[in-house]
Design a protein around this motif. Sequence first.
Motif, mmCIF file in Angstrom:
data_model
loop_
_atom_site.group_PDB
_atom_site.id
_atom_site.type_symbol
_atom_site.label_atom_id
_atom_site.label_comp_id
_atom_site.label_asym_id
_atom_site.label_seq_id
_atom_site.Cartn_x
_atom_site.Cartn_y
_atom_site.Cartn_z
ATOM 1 N N GLY A 1 0.855 -1.180 0.000
ATOM 2 C CA GLY A 1 0.000 0.000 0.000
ATOM 3 C C GLY A 1 0.889 1.227 0.000
ATOM 4 O O GLY A 1 1.787 1.341 0.838
ATOM 5 N N VAL A 2 0.700 2.123 -0.936
ATOM 6 C CA VAL A 2 1.579 3.292 -1.026
ATOM 7 C C VAL A 2 1.237 4.309 0.063
ATOM 8 O O VAL A 2 2.102 4.715 0.829
ATOM 9 N N VAL A 3 -0.029 4.722 0.155
ATOM 10 C CA VAL A 3 -0.470 5.649 1.199
ATOM 11 C C VAL A 3 -1.656 5.012 1.901
ATOM 12 O O VAL A 3 -2.676 4.726 1.274
ATOM 13 N N ILE A 4 -1.517 4.793 3.211
ATOM 14 C CA ILE A 4 -2.578 4.139 3.982
ATOM 15 C C ILE A 4 -2.941 5.024 5.168
ATOM 16 O O ILE A 4 -2.069 5.426 5.939
ATOM 17 N N ARG A 5 -4.237 5.304 5.299
ATOM 18 C CA ARG A 5 -4.741 6.040 6.457
ATOM 19 C C ARG A 5 -5.897 5.245 7.029
ATOM 20 O O ARG A 5 -6.892 4.999 6.333
ATOM 21 N N ALA A 6 -5.763 4.828 8.304
ATOM 22 C CA ALA A 6 -6.793 3.992 8.923
ATOM 23 C C ALA A 6 -6.719 4.109 10.437
ATOM 24 O O ALA A 6 -5.721 4.568 10.986
ATOM 25 N N ASP A 7 -7.780 3.664 11.101
ATOM 26 C CA ASP A 7 -7.759 3.587 12.556
ATOM 27 C C ASP A 7 -6.871 2.431 13.002
ATOM 28 O O ASP A 7 -6.065 2.570 13.908
ATOM 29 N N VAL A 8 -7.032 1.278 12.351
ATOM 30 C CA VAL A 8 -6.263 0.079 12.698
ATOM 31 C C VAL A 8 -5.654 -0.496 11.428
ATOM 32 O O VAL A 8 -6.341 -0.687 10.431
ATOM 33 N N VAL A 9 -4.354 -0.770 11.486
ATOM 34 C CA VAL A 9 -3.655 -1.392 10.364
ATOM 35 C C VAL A 9 -2.920 -2.621 10.880
ATOM 36 O O VAL A 9 -2.182 -2.539 11.859
ATOM 37 N N GLU A 10 -3.166 -3.764 10.229
ATOM 38 C CA GLU A 10 -2.429 -4.992 10.517
ATOM 39 C C GLU A 10 -1.777 -5.440 9.222
ATOM 40 O O GLU A 10 -2.470 -5.677 8.236
ATOM 41 N N ALA A 11 -0.450 -5.527 9.215
ATOM 42 C CA ALA A 11 0.270 -5.917 8.010
ATOM 43 C C ALA A 11 1.202 -7.067 8.329
ATOM 44 O O ALA A 11 1.929 -7.044 9.321
ATOM 45 N N ASN A 12 1.166 -8.096 7.477
ATOM 46 C CA ASN A 12 2.024 -9.260 7.633
ATOM 47 C C ASN A 12 2.801 -9.452 6.335
ATOM 48 O O ASN A 12 2.189 -9.651 5.281
ATOM 49 N N GLU A 13 4.123 -9.346 6.414
ATOM 50 C CA GLU A 13 4.989 -9.485 5.248
ATOM 51 C C GLU A 13 4.553 -8.555 4.125
ATOM 52 O O GLU A 13 4.409 -8.954 2.971
ATOM 53 N N SER A 14 4.323 -7.292 4.485
ATOM 54 C CA SER A 14 3.820 -6.305 3.541
ATOM 55 C C SER A 14 4.684 -5.053 3.581
ATOM 56 O O SER A 14 5.540 -4.896 4.443
ATOM 57 N N GLY A 15 4.419 -4.151 2.661
ATOM 58 C CA GLY A 15 5.162 -2.906 2.606
ATOM 59 C C GLY A 15 4.242 -1.732 2.375
ATOM 60 O O GLY A 15 3.169 -1.864 1.793
ATOM 61 N N SER A 16 4.673 -0.558 2.858
ATOM 62 C CA SER A 16 3.893 0.663 2.642
ATOM 63 C C SER A 16 4.832 1.853 2.584
ATOM 64 O O SER A 16 5.903 1.845 3.194
ATOM 65 N N GLY A 17 4.412 2.868 1.844
ATOM 66 C CA GLY A 17 5.206 4.086 1.749
ATOM 67 C C GLY A 17 4.931 4.998 2.933
ATOM 68 O O GLY A 17 5.812 5.296 3.729
ATOM 69 N N VAL A 18 3.686 5.427 3.062
ATOM 70 C CA VAL A 18 3.268 6.287 4.168
ATOM 71 C C VAL A 18 2.096 5.600 4.860
ATOM 72 O O VAL A 18 1.116 5.232 4.218
#
Length: 163
Positions: free
Chosen positions: A71-88
């Motif tokens: 996900g390049v830009v993620i805005r959320a109350d709750v974020v769960e990421a497993n073996e993932s990548g994000s910019g912001v």
Amino acid sequence: MDDTNGTDELAGTTSDEVMVLRGTAVETVEADEVHVHQGGVNRVFAGVVEINTGGAITIDAETVGMTESVGVVIRADVVEANESGSGVLVARDMRLTNSRAGVAVAERADLQDSSTVVLLAREVHGTVETMLDTRGAILAGLVAGVAVGLVWLAGTLIARRRS
């Protein structure tokens, strides 16, 4: 429930209560729930977003779950990421496992074997590798501000001297 299948299919704006995308590329999705499997979305506006082996440019949601996704830009109350990548990544509560983020901002961050370039959080739990933590980011900002101020001052003095 709307289920969209296809390969490299580009659709326009889609809106529904629950949207399931498999192997599909979609421009914009607005739904209560969005589930993406091996697909991509340019913009997602939803209550719940689940991405498995897929990607999204912009995600604006209450809850985001990502597995082996980007996900390049993620805005959320709750974020769960497993073996993932994000910019912001901006979240109230962030849980990263074996994941990477460029800039991560959260009230509470729980990171396990994850790394960030910049991490700004009130509360950090777990093992995290970061190039700049909150203290380092403040120090980098101060140093950059002083450097810009000195360059501006030198430019002003040189301009006066030439006049």
